[in-house]
Structure formats: structure tokens, C-alpha cells
Design a protein around this motif. Structure first.
Motif, mmCIF file in Angstrom:
data_model
loop_
_atom_site.group_PDB
_atom_site.id
_atom_site.type_symbol
_atom_site.label_atom_id
_atom_site.label_comp_id
_atom_site.label_asym_id
_atom_site.label_seq_id
_atom_site.Cartn_x
_atom_site.Cartn_y
_atom_site.Cartn_z
ATOM 1 N N ASN A 106 0.821 -1.212 0.000
ATOM 2 C CA ASN A 106 0.000 0.000 0.000
ATOM 3 C C ASN A 106 0.857 1.265 0.000
ATOM 4 N N ILE A 107 1.882 1.293 0.854
ATOM 5 C CA ILE A 107 2.731 2.488 0.932
ATOM 6 C C ILE A 107 3.621 2.614 -0.298
ATOM 7 N N SER A 108 4.324 1.520 -0.624
ATOM 8 C CA SER A 108 5.338 1.603 -1.684
ATOM 9 C C SER A 108 4.764 1.607 -3.098
ATOM 10 N N SER A 109 3.772 0.757 -3.369
ATOM 11 C CA SER A 109 3.252 0.701 -4.741
ATOM 12 C C SER A 109 2.084 1.659 -4.960
ATOM 13 N N VAL A 110 1.116 1.674 -4.042
ATOM 14 C CA VAL A 110 -0.060 2.532 -4.234
ATOM 15 C C VAL A 110 0.329 4.009 -4.208
ATOM 16 N N LEU A 111 1.000 4.448 -3.134
ATOM 17 C CA LEU A 111 1.416 5.851 -3.065
ATOM 18 C C LEU A 111 2.544 6.149 -4.049
ATOM 19 N N GLY A 112 3.432 5.175 -4.257
ATOM 20 C CA GLY A 112 4.548 5.359 -5.193
ATOM 21 C C GLY A 112 4.068 5.599 -6.609
ATOM 22 N N ILE A 113 3.223 4.702 -7.110
ATOM 23 C CA ILE A 113 2.710 4.827 -8.488
ATOM 24 C C ILE A 113 1.831 6.062 -8.635
ATOM 25 N N THR A 114 0.971 6.307 -7.637
ATOM 26 C CA THR A 114 0.091 7.486 -7.687
ATOM 27 C C THR A 114 0.907 8.775 -7.747
ATOM 28 N N ALA A 115 1.944 8.871 -6.902
ATOM 29 C CA ALA A 115 2.774 10.090 -6.858
ATOM 30 C C ALA A 115 3.549 10.303 -8.163
ATOM 31 N N ILE A 116 3.962 9.214 -8.814
ATOM 32 C CA ILE A 116 4.676 9.331 -10.094
ATOM 33 C C ILE A 116 3.748 9.931 -11.158
ATOM 34 N N ILE A 117 2.482 9.524 -11.138
ATOM 35 C CA ILE A 117 1.509 10.036 -12.112
ATOM 36 C C ILE A 117 0.994 11.418 -11.725
ATOM 37 N N GLN A 118 0.721 11.578 -10.422
ATOM 38 C CA GLN A 118 0.198 12.848 -9.910
ATOM 39 C C GLN A 118 0.688 13.072 -8.487
ATOM 40 N N PRO A 119 1.585 14.065 -8.250
ATOM 41 C CA PRO A 119 2.081 14.318 -6.891
ATOM 42 C C PRO A 119 0.942 14.450 -5.882
ATOM 43 N N ILE A 120 1.156 13.885 -4.685
ATOM 44 C CA ILE A 120 0.108 13.858 -3.660
ATOM 45 C C ILE A 120 0.409 14.904 -2.583
ATOM 46 N N PHE A 121 -0.493 15.866 -2.407
ATOM 47 C CA PHE A 121 -0.297 16.945 -1.440
ATOM 48 C C PHE A 121 -1.053 16.672 -0.140
ATOM 49 N N VAL A 122 -0.466 17.129 0.968
ATOM 50 C CA VAL A 122 -1.137 17.038 2.274
ATOM 51 C C VAL A 122 -2.011 18.275 2.426
ATOM 52 N N LYS A 123 -3.318 18.065 2.460
ATOM 53 C CA LYS A 123 -4.236 19.195 2.571
ATOM 54 C C LYS A 123 -4.784 19.356 3.986
ATOM 55 N N SER A 124 -4.922 18.240 4.712
ATOM 56 C CA SER A 124 -5.406 18.290 6.093
ATOM 57 C C SER A 124 -4.253 18.073 7.062
ATOM 58 N N GLU A 125 -4.099 18.966 8.001
ATOM 59 C CA GLU A 125 -3.024 18.875 8.985
ATOM 60 C C GLU A 125 -3.150 17.613 9.832
ATOM 61 N N GLU A 126 -4.395 17.127 9.994
ATOM 62 C CA GLU A 126 -4.641 15.926 10.819
ATOM 63 C C GLU A 126 -3.936 14.683 10.286
ATOM 64 N N VAL A 127 -3.645 14.673 8.985
ATOM 65 C CA VAL A 127 -2.927 13.534 8.397
ATOM 66 C C VAL A 127 -1.573 13.376 9.078
ATOM 67 N N LEU A 128 -0.898 14.525 9.332
ATOM 68 C CA LEU A 128 0.431 14.514 9.948
ATOM 69 C C LEU A 128 0.391 14.523 11.471
ATOM 70 N N THR A 129 -0.650 15.083 12.038
ATOM 71 C CA THR A 129 -0.706 15.195 13.503
ATOM 72 C C THR A 129 -1.494 14.064 14.168
ATOM 73 N N ASN A 130 -2.248 13.302 13.386
ATOM 74 C CA ASN A 130 -3.089 12.262 13.975
ATOM 75 C C ASN A 130 -2.999 10.920 13.239
ATOM 76 N N ASP A 131 -3.472 10.898 12.000
ATOM 77 C CA ASP A 131 -3.648 9.638 11.264
ATOM 78 C C ASP A 131 -2.380 8.800 11.135
ATOM 79 N N ILE A 132 -1.299 9.454 10.719
ATOM 80 C CA ILE A 132 -0.075 8.685 10.460
ATOM 81 C C ILE A 132 0.528 8.126 11.752
ATOM 82 N N PHE A 133 0.293 8.804 12.870
ATOM 83 C CA PHE A 133 0.788 8.288 14.164
ATOM 84 C C PHE A 133 -0.018 7.047 14.591
#
Length: 317
Positions: free
Chosen positions: A247-274
Motif C-alpha cells: 500500500n505504501i510503496s506501490s499505491v502511493l509510489g505509483i500514484t505520486a509518479i503520475i500525480q504528486p500527492i499533497f497534504v491538505k489536512s493537517e490531521e494527516v500529519l498530527t493524527n492519522d499517520i501516528f
């Protein structure tokens, strides 16, 4: 109507994923790839197709929070929900590959994702390439290790040997059904989820880490529960963890190569990923403390309870 879109999207993703797995395995047999390699690579990648299509569709439509929330939420669901429920039904066997390879790689990728997102609040194309390269290195080590352990390693019984006799015409039809279903399912699910989020007054991120994440984890949950109920084979914790690595390496990797993925919600970094890193890290002490080398019913209940707390806190916030 948005509920119908979400439901239809989830159904199409499950159907598309099933057809893609079957056609991929049948095609691999045609190419004379060993059953072991098919299990470690082809099946793992095919089961990540729903997450990939949803994340890619969301990123292309400008909903980066859904791309990130889908992967982070799926990884949390794979451990809290899939592993938890499976362990409640039947204890999970622990193989050496779990703590020697799969768990360390999952932790490295999880922590690396945090620093990638924190550094520029975007997964760039070059970072996407780096994630994909990490996957290729992991697969190379995995296959090499599996070949060395061939004599003691159980064959993946979930791969249907009968698929080796599938005709080329049927393989093509299955691929088309799988591809169209996954594309249509991702369209319905993303559009329905965005409308649903607006209707409830919550962010796309909340819908992504809860509803969409569980939806795209349904194939893994169904397969694990069926295997546990039938007790046909030992359920490898390493194989389930492998889904998070993909999920991390292929899904986000392939998606980012086609279209860069931006962090729009601060909660992704302050909550979800932890939460994702926490769920990933807690498995090791759950297995070894006290020393038992298996994930039993009590620990499964603990994982499901923790997942319920995560869902509750995410929705209430």
C-alpha cells in the motif's frame, strides 16, 4: 444517491479485485512463473489494485486527502480490523519472515512516509520513484529468501492450481471485467465519498480513513476470515503485513509518479499517520510479550477495540 454510489463503488471494487487476481494468477501460470513467486508478488499486487485505483482517481481529481487517507486508513484497518478479527477466529501463526523481514520493512516505510510528508507536505514524483524502488528491493529480498527457505516454507494453498488450465480468451475477459470494474468502482466511490463528506459536514479525509479504507480492505478481510473459519492452512501474519508494505510503496509510489500527492489536512500529519505507525509497532510486543509467538483471541480483541477507538475519535473530531 451518494450512499448508492459508495455501495456500488465498493461492490465493483471487490468484484474487480477478484477478477484481477484470478486473471493475473492464470496469466502467471501461462508464463510458467512458480506458485511461490505468484503468491509473493502477483497476488499481493493484484489485491492492492482497489487501493491503487481509488488513490489514483482521487489524486487526479484533486482530492489528495482521499489518496493519503485511503492508504493510511487501509493500513490501520489491515492491522486493527483484519488481523484483529482473524486472530479472534483462529490464532495467527508467526513465521520467521515476520520479524526478520516483513515487520522491519513495514516500520521503515511507515516512518519514511511520515518524514516524506512532513518535509514538504507532498509526495513528489521522485519520492514516488524512491518508494517504488524500495518495493522492488523488498520483493527481490523476499523471493531470494523464499527460495532459500523453499524446503520448510508452506506453499500458498489459496492459489488455485486449476487456474493454470484457463484459456487465453477467458484470461482476457477476466482482465477486462476486472479493469472496468475497478475503474468504475473507484469513480463511484470517490464521487460518492466526496458528496457524502459534504453532506455530513466532515472532510474528505475523515471519509477516506474510515469508510473508504474499510471498503478497500474488504478483500483482505474476507480472504483472511474464510481461511480462518475453514482452517485449511496456517494464516501467515507476514503475508497480511505484506499488504501494508504494498500500500505504501506501490499505491502511493505509483500514484505520486503520475500525480504528486499533497497534504491538505493537517490531521494527516498530527493524527492519522501516528495511529498507523502505532498499530504497526504494537504488533511486535503483542506477539512476544508474554512469550508465545502467536496472535491469539485476547490480543485480537485488543486490536479490534483499539481500531474502534480510532474510528470513534476520528469521526468525533
Amino acid at each position: 444517491m451518494e450512499y448508492l454510489y459508495v455501495f456500488l463503488g465498493l461492490v465493483l471494487l471487490v468484484v474487480g479485485g477478484e477478477f484481477l487476481v484470478r486473471s493475473s494468477v492464470a496469466l502467471s501460470f501461462r508464463l510458467h512463473i512458480s506458485k511461490m513467486v505468484i503468491g509473493l508478488t502477483v497476488v499481493s499486487f493484484a489485491t492492492s489494485a482497489p487501493e491503487l485505483l481509488v488513490s489514483l482517481q482521487a489524486a487526479l481529481n484533486g482530492f489528495s486527502d482521499i489518496s493519503l487517507g485511503n492508504v493510511i486508513g487501509s493500513n490501520i484497518a489491515n492491522i486493527g480490523l483484519v488481523l484483529g478479527i482473524t486472530a479472534i477466529i483462529s490464532p495467527l501463526a508467526i513465521d520467521k519472515g515476520f520479524y526478520k523481514l516483513n515487520w522491519p520493512v513495514m516500520m521503515v516505510l511507515s516512518v519514511a512516509l511520515y518524514f516524506i510528508l512532513k518535509s514538504g507536505k507532498v509526495i513528489t514524483r521522485s519520492e514516488g520513484v524512491a518508494l517504488l524502488l524500495m518495493l522492488l528491493v523488498y520483493l527481490w529480498v523476499l523471493i531470494k529468501h523464499a527460495k532459500n527457505e523453499r524446503s520448510t516454507m508452506p506453499v500458498d494453498d489459496s492459489i488455485d492450481e486449476g487456474l493454470s488450465k484457463t484459456s487465453n480468451f477467458k484470461i482476457i475477459v477476466w482482465l477486462l471485467i476486472g479493469g472496468v470494474s475497478l475503474y468504475a468502482g473507484s469513480e463511484f466511490l470517490v464521487n460518492g465519498a466526496v458528496t457524502l463528506a459534504e453532506g455530513f459536514g466532515v472532510s474528505e479525509r475523515v471519509i477516506a480513513v474510515t469508510m473508504i479504507a474499510v471498503g478497500t480492505s474488504i478483500p483482505e478481510l474476507a480472504a483472511s476470515v474464510i481461511a480462518a473459519l475453514k482452517k485449511e492452512k496456517a494464516i501467515s501474519l507476514g503475508n497480511l503485513i505484506g499488504s501494508n508494505i504494498f500500500n505504501i510503496s506501490s499505491v502511493l509510489g505509483i500514484t505520486a509518479i503520475i500525480q504528486p500527492i499533497f497534504v491538505k489536512s493537517e490531521e494527516v500529519l498530527t493524527n492519522d499517520i501516528f495511529w498507523m505507525i502505532g498499530f504497526s509497532a504494537i504488533i511486535l510486543p503483542l506477539i512476544f510479550l508474554p512469550k508465545s509467538y502467536q496472535l491469539g483471541r485476547k490480543r485480537g480483541i485488543l486490536l479490534v477495540a483499539a481500531y474502534a477507538i480510532f474510528i470513534g475519535m476520528t469521526i468525533l473530531k
